[in-house]
Scaffold this motif. Structure first.
Motif, PDB file in Angstrom:
ATOM      1  N   HIS A 295       0.590  -1.056   0.071  1.00 34.19           N
ATOM      2  CA  HIS A 295       0.184  -0.116  -0.223  1.00 34.19           C
ATOM      3  C   HIS A 295       1.330   1.163   0.368  1.00 34.19           C
ATOM      4  O   HIS A 295       1.856   1.124   0.517  1.00 34.19           O
ATOM      5  CB  HIS A 295      -1.481  -0.118   1.625  1.00 34.19           C
ATOM      6  CG  HIS A 295      -2.563  -1.122   1.399  1.00 34.19           C
ATOM      7  ND1 HIS A 295      -3.023  -1.095   0.767  1.00 34.19           N
ATOM      8  CD2 HIS A 295      -2.726  -2.413   1.785  1.00 34.19           C
ATOM      9  CE1 HIS A 295      -3.805  -1.915   0.243  1.00 34.19           C
ATOM     10  NE2 HIS A 295      -3.760  -2.481   0.976  1.00 34.19           N
ATOM     11  N   ARG A 296       0.376   2.033  -0.753  1.00 37.92           N
ATOM     12  CA  ARG A 296       0.893   3.610  -0.850  1.00 37.92           C
ATOM     13  C   ARG A 296       1.063   4.112   0.615  1.00 37.92           C
ATOM     14  O   ARG A 296       2.054   4.540   0.866  1.00 37.92           O
ATOM     15  CB  ARG A 296       0.508   4.303  -1.516  1.00 37.92           C
ATOM     16  CG  ARG A 296       0.875   5.579  -1.593  1.00 37.92           C
ATOM     17  CD  ARG A 296       2.689   6.394  -2.185  1.00 37.92           C
ATOM     18  NE  ARG A 296       3.114   6.839  -2.007  1.00 37.92           N
ATOM     19  CZ  ARG A 296       3.351   7.670  -1.165  1.00 37.92           C
ATOM     20  NH1 ARG A 296       3.466   6.998  -0.131  1.00 37.92           N
ATOM     21  NH2 ARG A 296       4.345   8.469  -0.845  1.00 37.92           N
ATOM     22  N   HIS A 297       0.550   4.109   1.496  1.00 37.82           N
ATOM     23  CA  HIS A 297       0.343   4.475   2.921  1.00 37.82           C
ATOM     24  C   HIS A 297      -0.563   3.457   4.485  1.00 37.82           C
ATOM     25  O   HIS A 297      -1.228   2.819   4.119  1.00 37.82           O
ATOM     26  CB  HIS A 297      -0.255   5.894   2.993  1.00 37.82           C
ATOM     27  CG  HIS A 297      -0.030   7.400   2.714  1.00 37.82           C
ATOM     28  ND1 HIS A 297       1.469   7.440   2.529  1.00 37.82           N
ATOM     29  CD2 HIS A 297      -0.177   7.644   1.456  1.00 37.82           C
ATOM     30  CE1 HIS A 297       1.230   8.899   1.979  1.00 37.82           C
ATOM     31  NE2 HIS A 297       0.928   8.707   0.680  1.00 37.82           N
ATOM     32  N   CYS A 298       0.026   3.590   4.885  1.00 38.53           N
ATOM     33  CA  CYS A 298      -0.720   3.115   6.102  1.00 38.53           C
ATOM     34  C   CYS A 298      -1.026   4.197   7.887  1.00 38.53           C
ATOM     35  O   CYS A 298      -1.039   4.895   7.787  1.00 38.53           O
ATOM     36  CB  CYS A 298       0.215   1.266   7.112  1.00 38.53           C
ATOM     37  SG  CYS A 298       1.985   2.024   7.109  1.00 38.53           S
ATOM     38  N   GLY A 299      -2.065   2.933   8.828  1.00 40.73           N
ATOM     39  CA  GLY A 299      -2.181   3.662   9.589  1.00 40.73           C
ATOM     40  C   GLY A 299      -0.783   4.270  10.641  1.00 40.73           C
ATOM     41  O   GLY A 299      -1.187   5.737  11.179  1.00 40.73           O
ATOM     42  N   ASN A 300       0.438   3.412  10.538  1.00 41.13           N
ATOM     43  CA  ASN A 300       1.648   4.298  11.617  1.00 41.13           C
ATOM     44  C   ASN A 300       1.698   5.719  10.498  1.00 41.13           C
ATOM     45  O   ASN A 300       2.281   6.426  11.429  1.00 41.13           O
ATOM     46  CB  ASN A 300       2.747   2.601  10.614  1.00 41.13           C
ATOM     47  CG  ASN A 300       2.817   1.843  12.102  1.00 41.13           C
ATOM     48  OD1 ASN A 300       1.890   1.639  12.406  1.00 41.13           O
ATOM     49  ND2 ASN A 300       3.194   0.761  10.827  1.00 41.13           N
ATOM     50  N   CYS A 301       1.807   5.302   9.376  1.00 41.26           N
ATOM     51  CA  CYS A 301       1.965   6.746   8.589  1.00 41.26           C
ATOM     52  C   CYS A 301       1.097   8.124   9.108  1.00 41.26           C
ATOM     53  O   CYS A 301       1.547   9.310   9.003  1.00 41.26           O
ATOM     54  CB  CYS A 301       1.745   6.948   6.600  1.00 41.26           C
ATOM     55  SG  CYS A 301       2.848   5.882   6.194  1.00 41.26           S
ATOM     56  N   LEU A 302      -0.152   7.963   9.173  1.00 42.98           N
ATOM     57  CA  LEU A 302      -1.047   8.401  10.342  1.00 42.98           C
ATOM     58  C   LEU A 302      -1.013   9.155  11.449  1.00 42.98           C
ATOM     59  O   LEU A 302      -1.106  10.503  11.969  1.00 42.98           O
ATOM     60  CB  LEU A 302      -2.025   8.398  10.216  1.00 42.98           C
ATOM     61  CG  LEU A 302      -3.008   7.799   8.367  1.00 42.98           C
ATOM     62  CD1 LEU A 302      -4.260   7.071   8.613  1.00 42.98           C
ATOM     63  CD2 LEU A 302      -3.236   9.272   7.802  1.00 42.98           C
ATOM     64  N   ARG A 303      -0.319   7.633  11.985  1.00 40.22           N
ATOM     65  CA  ARG A 303      -0.344   8.304  13.347  1.00 40.22           C
ATOM     66  C   ARG A 303       1.461   9.227  13.277  1.00 40.22           C
ATOM     67  O   ARG A 303       1.556  10.480  15.006  1.00 40.22           O
ATOM     68  CB  ARG A 303      -0.049   7.210  14.636  1.00 40.22           C
ATOM     69  CG  ARG A 303      -1.262   6.470  15.033  1.00 40.22           C
ATOM     70  CD  ARG A 303      -1.199   5.144  15.742  1.00 40.22           C
ATOM     71  NE  ARG A 303      -0.653   4.334  15.345  1.00 40.22           N
ATOM     72  CZ  ARG A 303      -0.951   3.463  14.880  1.00 40.22           C
ATOM     73  NH1 ARG A 303      -1.834   2.974  14.090  1.00 40.22           N
ATOM     74  NH2 ARG A 303       0.173   2.313  14.156  1.00 40.22           N
ATOM     75  N   ASP A 304       2.144   8.636  13.258  1.00 38.91           N
ATOM     76  CA  ASP A 304       4.216   9.206  13.261  1.00 38.91           C
ATOM     77  C   ASP A 304       4.065   9.397  12.184  1.00 38.91           C
ATOM     78  O   ASP A 304       4.925   8.634  11.290  1.00 38.91           O
ATOM     79  CB  ASP A 304       4.440   8.535  13.719  1.00 38.91           C
ATOM     80  CG  ASP A 304       5.769   9.031  14.341  1.00 38.91           C
ATOM     81  OD1 ASP A 304       5.813  10.390  14.531  1.00 38.91           O
ATOM     82  OD2 ASP A 304       6.778   8.202  14.719  1.00 38.91           O
ATOM     83  N   GLU A 305       4.026  10.236  11.254  1.00 40.72           N
ATOM     84  CA  GLU A 305       3.799  10.484   9.608  1.00 40.72           C
ATOM     85  C   GLU A 305       5.916  10.860   9.800  1.00 40.72           C
ATOM     86  O   GLU A 305       6.261  11.553  10.100  1.00 40.72           O
ATOM     87  CB  GLU A 305       3.477  11.648   9.012  1.00 40.72           C
ATOM     88  CG  GLU A 305       3.526  12.415   7.387  1.00 40.72           C
ATOM     89  CD  GLU A 305       2.596  12.896   7.425  1.00 40.72           C
ATOM     90  OE1 GLU A 305       2.507  13.195   6.047  1.00 40.72           O
ATOM     91  OE2 GLU A 305       1.957  13.654   8.012  1.00 40.72           O
ATOM     92  N   PRO A 306       6.370  10.062   8.634  1.00 45.05           N
ATOM     93  CA  PRO A 306       7.244  10.659   8.018  1.00 45.05           C
ATOM     94  C   PRO A 306       7.418  11.867   8.062  1.00 45.05           C
ATOM     95  O   PRO A 306       6.706  12.245   7.393  1.00 45.05           O
ATOM     96  CB  PRO A 306       8.158   9.280   7.262  1.00 45.05           C
ATOM     97  CG  PRO A 306       6.839   8.839   6.931  1.00 45.05           C
ATOM     98  CD  PRO A 306       5.821   9.218   8.094  1.00 45.05           C
TER      99      PRO A 306
END
Length: 225
Positions: free
Chosen positions: A47-58
Protein backbone atom coordinates in the motif's frame (compact mmCIF):
# COMPACT_ATOMS: atom_id res chain seq x y z
CA UNK A 1 27.64 -15.12 -18.74
CA UNK A 2 30.36 -16.29 -16.35
CA UNK A 3 33.37 -17.30 -18.44
CA UNK A 4 35.75 -16.87 -15.50
CA UNK A 5 33.60 -19.00 -13.18
CA UNK A 6 33.03 -16.30 -10.57
CA UNK A 7 31.23 -17.56 -7.48
CA UNK A 8 28.54 -16.21 -5.18
CA UNK A 9 30.21 -14.21 -2.43
CA UNK A 10 27.98 -15.85 0.19
CA UNK A 11 27.67 -19.56 -0.62
CA UNK A 12 30.57 -19.80 -3.11
CA UNK A 13 28.35 -21.48 -5.69
CA UNK A 14 29.02 -20.72 -9.35
CA UNK A 15 27.15 -17.72 -10.71
CA UNK A 16 25.08 -17.75 -13.88
CA UNK A 17 25.71 -13.99 -14.23
CA UNK A 18 29.07 -12.92 -12.83
CA UNK A 19 28.17 -9.24 -12.45
CA UNK A 20 25.35 -10.02 -10.01
CA UNK A 21 27.77 -11.19 -7.30
CA UNK A 22 25.09 -13.32 -5.64
CA UNK A 23 23.26 -16.47 -6.74
CA UNK A 24 19.49 -16.84 -7.02
CA UNK A 25 19.09 -19.11 -3.94
CA UNK A 26 21.00 -16.64 -1.73
CA UNK A 27 18.97 -13.77 -3.16
CA UNK A 28 15.75 -15.62 -2.32
CA UNK A 29 16.96 -16.16 1.25
CA UNK A 30 16.49 -12.44 1.97
CA UNK A 31 13.26 -11.94 3.90
CA UNK A 32 11.04 -9.75 1.77
CA UNK A 33 7.39 -8.95 2.49
CA UNK A 34 4.92 -6.33 1.28
CA UNK A 35 5.44 -3.01 3.03
CA UNK A 36 4.10 0.50 3.27
CA UNK A 37 5.45 2.83 0.59
CA UNK A 38 5.35 5.73 3.02
CA UNK A 39 7.01 4.59 6.26
CA UNK A 40 8.22 1.10 5.31
CA UNK A 41 6.16 -0.81 7.90
CA UNK A 42 5.38 -4.46 7.14
CA UNK A 43 1.91 -4.99 5.64
CA UNK A 44 -0.15 -7.95 4.38
CA UNK A 45 0.00 -6.39 0.90
CA UNK A 46 1.61 -3.38 -0.75
CA UNK A 47 0.00 0.00 0.00
CA UNK A 48 1.08 3.57 -0.58
CA UNK A 49 0.33 4.57 3.06
CA UNK A 50 -0.69 2.86 6.28
CA UNK A 51 -2.02 3.62 9.78
CA UNK A 52 1.51 4.10 11.11
CA UNK A 53 1.99 6.98 8.66
CA UNK A 54 -1.13 8.68 10.00
CA UNK A 55 -0.03 8.33 13.64
CA UNK A 56 3.63 9.22 13.16
CA UNK A 57 4.10 10.69 9.71
CA UNK A 58 7.70 10.62 8.46
CA UNK A 59 9.15 13.75 6.90
CA UNK A 60 9.79 11.92 3.62
CA UNK A 61 7.11 10.87 1.10
CA UNK A 62 8.33 7.51 -0.27
CA UNK A 63 10.25 4.61 1.24
CA UNK A 64 12.02 1.79 -0.61
CA UNK A 65 13.97 -1.07 0.93
CA UNK A 66 15.34 -4.46 -0.06
CA UNK A 67 14.34 -6.48 3.01
CA UNK A 68 14.18 -6.63 6.78
CA UNK A 69 16.95 -6.35 9.36
CA UNK A 70 17.70 -10.07 9.49
CA UNK A 71 20.39 -12.44 8.22
CA UNK A 72 21.70 -12.89 5.63
CA UNK A 73 21.16 -9.26 4.60
CA UNK A 74 22.41 -7.88 7.92
CA UNK A 75 25.54 -10.03 7.69
CA UNK A 76 26.31 -8.70 4.22
CA UNK A 77 25.75 -5.09 5.31
CA UNK A 78 28.04 -5.61 8.32
CA UNK A 79 30.80 -6.92 6.06
CA UNK A 80 30.28 -4.05 3.65
CA UNK A 81 30.16 -1.36 6.30
CA UNK A 82 32.53 -2.47 9.05
CA UNK A 83 34.86 -5.10 7.57
CA UNK A 84 36.23 -3.22 4.56
CA UNK A 85 34.24 -5.34 2.09
CA UNK A 86 33.66 -2.28 -0.10
CA UNK A 87 33.72 -4.55 -3.15
CA UNK A 88 30.16 -5.60 -2.21
CA UNK A 89 28.92 -2.19 -3.34
CA UNK A 90 27.62 -3.19 -6.78
CA UNK A 91 26.05 -6.43 -5.54
CA UNK A 92 24.13 -4.65 -2.77
CA UNK A 93 23.29 -1.72 -5.05
CA UNK A 94 21.82 -4.15 -7.58
CA UNK A 95 19.53 -5.56 -4.86
CA UNK A 96 18.41 -2.01 -4.13
CA UNK A 97 17.87 -1.37 -7.84
CA UNK A 98 15.50 -4.34 -7.99
CA UNK A 99 13.65 -2.97 -4.95
CA UNK A 100 13.28 0.41 -6.67
CA UNK A 101 11.89 -1.25 -9.79
CA UNK A 102 9.47 -3.20 -7.61
CA UNK A 103 8.36 0.02 -5.87
CA UNK A 104 7.64 1.55 -9.26
CA UNK A 105 5.24 -1.33 -9.92
CA UNK A 106 3.71 -1.75 -6.46
CA UNK A 107 3.74 1.81 -5.08
CA UNK A 108 3.63 3.86 -8.27
CA UNK A 109 7.05 5.33 -7.41
CA UNK A 110 8.25 8.11 -9.73
CA UNK A 111 12.01 8.48 -9.96
CA UNK A 112 13.60 11.66 -8.50
CA UNK A 113 15.69 14.28 -10.25
CA UNK A 114 18.79 13.70 -8.10
CA UNK A 115 20.29 11.07 -5.77
CA UNK A 116 22.08 12.02 -2.54
CA UNK A 117 23.85 9.58 -0.21
CA UNK A 118 23.50 10.18 3.52
CA UNK A 119 26.88 11.75 4.39
CA UNK A 120 29.40 10.76 7.04
CA UNK A 121 31.30 13.26 9.14
CA UNK A 122 34.73 13.75 7.59
CA UNK A 123 36.54 12.08 10.51
CA UNK A 124 34.48 8.88 10.31
CA UNK A 125 34.81 8.90 6.52
CA UNK A 126 38.58 9.14 6.88
CA UNK A 127 38.70 6.34 9.47
CA UNK A 128 36.57 3.95 7.39
CA UNK A 129 38.06 4.97 4.07
CA UNK A 130 34.71 5.31 2.31
CA UNK A 131 31.07 6.24 2.78
CA UNK A 132 29.00 3.08 2.28
CA UNK A 133 25.92 5.09 1.25
CA UNK A 134 27.91 6.85 -1.46
CA UNK A 135 29.25 3.52 -2.77
CA UNK A 136 25.65 2.31 -3.09
CA UNK A 137 24.48 5.53 -4.73
CA UNK A 138 27.16 5.64 -7.43
CA UNK A 139 26.04 2.60 -9.48
CA UNK A 140 22.38 3.42 -8.88
CA UNK A 141 22.88 6.85 -10.42
CA UNK A 142 24.56 5.26 -13.43
CA UNK A 143 21.99 2.51 -13.93
CA UNK A 144 18.98 4.81 -13.47
CA UNK A 145 20.62 7.71 -15.35
CA UNK A 146 19.94 10.15 -12.52
CA UNK A 147 22.52 12.74 -11.39
CA UNK A 148 24.45 11.99 -8.19
CA UNK A 149 25.06 14.93 -5.84
CA UNK A 150 27.59 14.38 -3.04
CA UNK A 151 28.22 18.08 -2.38
CA UNK A 152 24.92 19.70 -1.40
CA UNK A 153 24.31 17.68 1.79
CA UNK A 154 27.03 17.68 4.46
CA UNK A 155 27.42 16.30 7.95
CA UNK A 156 28.75 19.22 9.96
CA UNK A 157 29.72 17.52 13.22
CA UNK A 158 30.37 14.11 14.74
CA UNK A 159 27.48 12.35 16.50
CA UNK A 160 27.18 9.33 18.76
CA UNK A 161 25.86 6.10 17.19
CA UNK A 162 22.07 6.34 17.19
CA UNK A 163 21.56 2.73 18.28
CA UNK A 164 22.96 3.64 21.72
CA UNK A 165 20.38 6.35 22.42
CA UNK A 166 16.75 6.81 23.44
CA UNK A 167 14.31 8.62 21.17
CA UNK A 168 14.74 11.95 22.95
CA UNK A 169 18.52 11.61 22.99
CA UNK A 170 18.56 10.69 19.29
CA UNK A 171 16.91 14.00 18.40
CA UNK A 172 19.28 15.94 20.66
CA UNK A 173 22.26 14.05 19.21
CA UNK A 174 21.33 15.07 15.65
CA UNK A 175 20.55 18.72 16.31
CA UNK A 176 22.59 20.83 13.91
CA UNK A 177 24.39 17.77 12.53
CA UNK A 178 23.54 18.38 8.86
CA UNK A 179 23.71 21.31 6.46
CA UNK A 180 22.06 21.50 3.06
CA UNK A 181 23.30 24.02 0.51
CA UNK A 182 21.94 22.81 -2.84
CA UNK A 183 23.89 23.11 -6.05
CA UNK A 184 20.53 23.45 -7.81
CA UNK A 185 16.97 24.18 -6.72
CA UNK A 186 15.96 20.53 -6.41
CA UNK A 187 12.31 19.59 -5.92
CA UNK A 188 12.50 15.75 -5.94
CA UNK A 189 15.36 14.04 -4.10
CA UNK A 190 16.23 10.43 -3.21
CA UNK A 191 18.32 9.85 -0.07
CA UNK A 192 20.36 6.62 -0.06
CA UNK A 193 21.35 4.86 3.17
CA UNK A 194 22.24 1.33 4.25
CA UNK A 195 20.00 0.72 7.29
CA UNK A 196 16.99 2.68 8.61
CA UNK A 197 16.00 2.08 12.24
CA UNK A 198 13.89 4.82 13.86
CA UNK A 199 14.36 7.22 10.95
CA UNK A 200 15.63 10.03 13.21
CA UNK A 201 18.67 10.73 11.05
CA UNK A 202 16.63 10.85 7.86
CA UNK A 203 13.91 13.00 9.44
CA UNK A 204 16.58 15.49 10.47
CA UNK A 205 17.98 15.57 6.94
CA UNK A 206 14.50 15.90 5.44
CA UNK A 207 13.81 18.93 7.62
CA UNK A 208 16.91 20.63 6.22
CA UNK A 209 15.95 19.79 2.62
CA UNK A 210 12.45 21.16 3.11
CA UNK A 211 13.84 24.49 4.33
CA UNK A 212 15.43 24.83 0.87
CA UNK A 213 12.29 24.02 -1.09
CA UNK A 214 12.51 20.25 -1.66
CA UNK A 215 8.94 19.02 -2.05
CA UNK A 216 9.26 15.28 -2.60
CA UNK A 217 11.78 13.14 -0.70
CA UNK A 218 12.37 9.43 -1.22
CA UNK A 219 14.39 7.16 1.07
CA UNK A 220 16.16 4.21 -0.55
CA UNK A 221 17.73 1.77 1.92
CA UNK A 222 19.05 -1.78 1.99
CA UNK A 223 16.99 -2.76 5.00
CA UNK A 224 14.45 -1.55 7.53
CA UNK A 225 15.01 -2.39 11.17
Amino acid sequence: MNLWQFSCFHCKGRLALAQHGICSPCNRSIERTPYCGGCGAVLPEYHRHCGNCLRDEPKWQHFVHVGWFKPPLTDWISRFKFQQAYWLDRTLARLLLLAIKNAQREHGLTLPEVIMPVPLFWQRHWQRGYNQAELLAQPLAKWLQIPLDTQSLKRTRATRPQRELSGKDRRRNLRGAFAYQPLKAYKRVALVDDVVTTGSTLNTICAELRKQGVEDIQVWALCRA
